[in-house]
Motif scaffolding. Structure first.
Motif, PDB file in Angstrom:
ATOM      1  N   THR A 168       0.133   0.350   2.875  1.00 49.06           N
ATOM      2  CA  THR A 168      -1.249   0.089   2.453  1.00 49.06           C
ATOM      3  C   THR A 168      -1.411   0.369   0.961  1.00 49.06           C
ATOM      4  OG1 THR A 168      -2.102   0.622   4.650  1.00 49.06           O
ATOM      5  CG2 THR A 168      -3.672   0.702   2.833  1.00 49.06           C
ATOM      6  N   ASP A 169      -0.802   1.458   0.510  1.00 52.99           N
ATOM      7  CA  ASP A 169      -0.862   1.794  -0.919  1.00 52.99           C
ATOM      8  C   ASP A 169      -0.127   0.747  -1.754  1.00 52.99           C
ATOM      9  OD1 ASP A 169      -2.326   4.179  -0.615  1.00 52.99           O
ATOM     10  OD2 ASP A 169      -0.515   5.299  -0.123  1.00 52.99           O
ATOM     11  N   THR A 172      -2.300  -2.294  -2.004  1.00 50.83           N
ATOM     12  CA  THR A 172      -3.427  -2.002  -2.906  1.00 50.83           C
ATOM     13  C   THR A 172      -3.010  -2.163  -4.359  1.00 50.83           C
ATOM     14  OG1 THR A 172      -4.431  -0.480  -1.317  1.00 50.83           O
ATOM     15  CG2 THR A 172      -5.088  -0.244  -3.624  1.00 50.83           C
ATOM     16  N   ARG A 176      -4.198  -4.827  -7.172  1.00 49.63           N
ATOM     17  CA  ARG A 176      -4.633  -4.369  -8.495  1.00 49.63           C
ATOM     18  C   ARG A 176      -3.930  -5.170  -9.590  1.00 49.63           C
ATOM     19  NH1 ARG A 176      -4.580   2.037 -10.121  1.00 49.63           N
ATOM     20  NH2 ARG A 176      -5.130   1.828 -12.310  1.00 49.63           N
ATOM     21  N   ALA A 197       1.155  -9.014  -1.441  1.00 52.34           N
ATOM     22  CA  ALA A 197       0.335  -8.068  -0.679  1.00 52.34           C
ATOM     23  C   ALA A 197       0.247  -8.496   0.788  1.00 52.34           C
ATOM     24  CB  ALA A 197      -1.058  -7.963  -1.288  1.00 52.34           C
ATOM     25  N   GLN A 209      -5.160  -7.068   8.819  1.00 54.66           N
ATOM     26  CA  GLN A 209      -5.356  -6.780   7.397  1.00 54.66           C
ATOM     27  C   GLN A 209      -4.763  -7.881   6.530  1.00 54.66           C
ATOM     28  OE1 GLN A 209      -7.288  -4.121   6.554  1.00 54.66           O
ATOM     29  NE2 GLN A 209      -7.284  -5.035   4.515  1.00 54.66           N
ATOM     30  N   CYS A 213      -6.870  -9.975   3.884  1.00 54.57           N
ATOM     31  CA  CYS A 213      -6.397 -10.076   2.500  1.00 54.57           C
ATOM     32  C   CYS A 213      -6.319 -11.550   2.081  1.00 54.57           C
ATOM     33  CB  CYS A 213      -5.030  -9.403   2.370  1.00 54.57           C
ATOM     34  SG  CYS A 213      -4.354  -9.397   0.703  1.00 54.57           S
TER      35      CYS A 213
END
Length: 296
Positions: A168-169, A172, A176, A197, A209, A213
């Motif tokens: 998940t990180d 993220t 970004r 991602a 997810q 996304c």
């Protein structure tokens, strides 16, 4: 001892910085030159511990002489020696101090570079600290409006998160990167980041997810019309249909082959887990969403 003996140079420099009855003010200019000579002498003789301490003192001297740029350079030299000595705490402290000194010169690029050097040194030994350093390095560049200079830093941080299985990180950070690329009109990098991602979410067995996304990123026109969007769409359709062979075929596509190696490796391992089970969970989620929207 000869006059070029680094131990003698350090001793002489230390005396020049100490006040006494006969010395009412420190001679930092002369002392700093001696510290620099001693540091180089120790480094040449591979006495890294003493060289590190000498560079620290030389850095302090340049600060006292109101030369933060040279102070930062010496602090980076001390950090590099701390790395050789595998003293990770000092690596962090010295590179952070160098970064602060560069910022005093209003030089954000080398300030960010210092943190990135620390991060690279710590990737294996202290990966969590490395990610934080990469993050801070990115922030410096973002604040300076130089997001494009941070692309490799975003990727490096995401790569560490993948290795740590913090998916998940990782996703993220890739999103970004996509946002930063959008600000720079770097469309290719932006679309690659979004597809990356989505792949990370799929590898983590989180179809819901991944779809969210995809839907969010598809609001951006550049991604909607891209090869990366079409690739992501094919992948998600294959998951929805439970078609393992199609997932594997899309994972071998040239669009995915043009992503970063760490993402390619994840894609080549798709699908992870039971695709049929994922399909059932996704369908169940849609049914629950419909029930919540039923006002009758």
């Amino acid at each position: 001892m000869s006059s070029s003996d680094p131990n003698k140079l350090i001793s002489k420099a230390d005396k020049l910085t100490k006040l006494s009855l006969t010395r009412w003010s420190a001679d930092w200019k002369s002392a700093t030159l001696l510290y620099e000579q001693a540091a180089n002498g120790f480094r040449v003789s591979k006495d890294y511990e003493k060289a590190k301490l000498a560079f620290e003192k030389a850095s302090k001297g340049q600060e006292m002489l109101a030369s933060p740029w040279d102070a930062a350079k010496h602090m980076e030299s001390a950090a590099a020696l701390a790395k050789e000595l595998r003293n990770w705490t000092e690596v962090i402290d010295f590179y952070r101090r160098a970064s602060e000194l560069y910022m005093q010169c209003d030089r954000p690029q080398p300030a960010s570079d210092s943190l990135a050097k620390a991060a690279r040194a710590l990737e294996d030994a202290l990966p969590d600290d490395a990610v934080q350093l990469y993050t801070d390095a990115c922030v410096i560049l973002e604040d300076d409006g130089k997001e494009q200079m941070a692309f490799d830093l975003y990727r490096a941080a995401a790569s560490i998160y993948v290795k740590l299985e913090k998916f998940t990180d990782a996703a993220t950070f890739l999103l970004r990167l996509g946002l930063a690329a959008d600000k720079c009109n770097a469309r290719n990098s932006q679309c690659k980041a979004y597809l990356s991602a989505i792949i990370v979410y799929l590898y983590a067995h989180d179809l819901k997810q991944a779809e969210k996304c995809y839907n969010d990123c598809s609001q951006i026109d550049a991604f909607l019309r891209s090869d990366q969007n079409r690739c992501a769409s094919k992948l998600l359709s294959a998951y929805t249909e439970g078609d393992v062979e199609e997932i594997k075929r899309v994972a071998q596509s040239s669009t995915i082959s043009n992503l970063d190696n760490v993402i390619i490796k994840l894609a080549r391992k798709l699908p992870t887990g039971d695709v049929a089970e994922l399909k059932e969970e996704a369908a169940k989620g849609e049914e629950e969403a419909l029930d919540e929207n039923d006002l009758t």
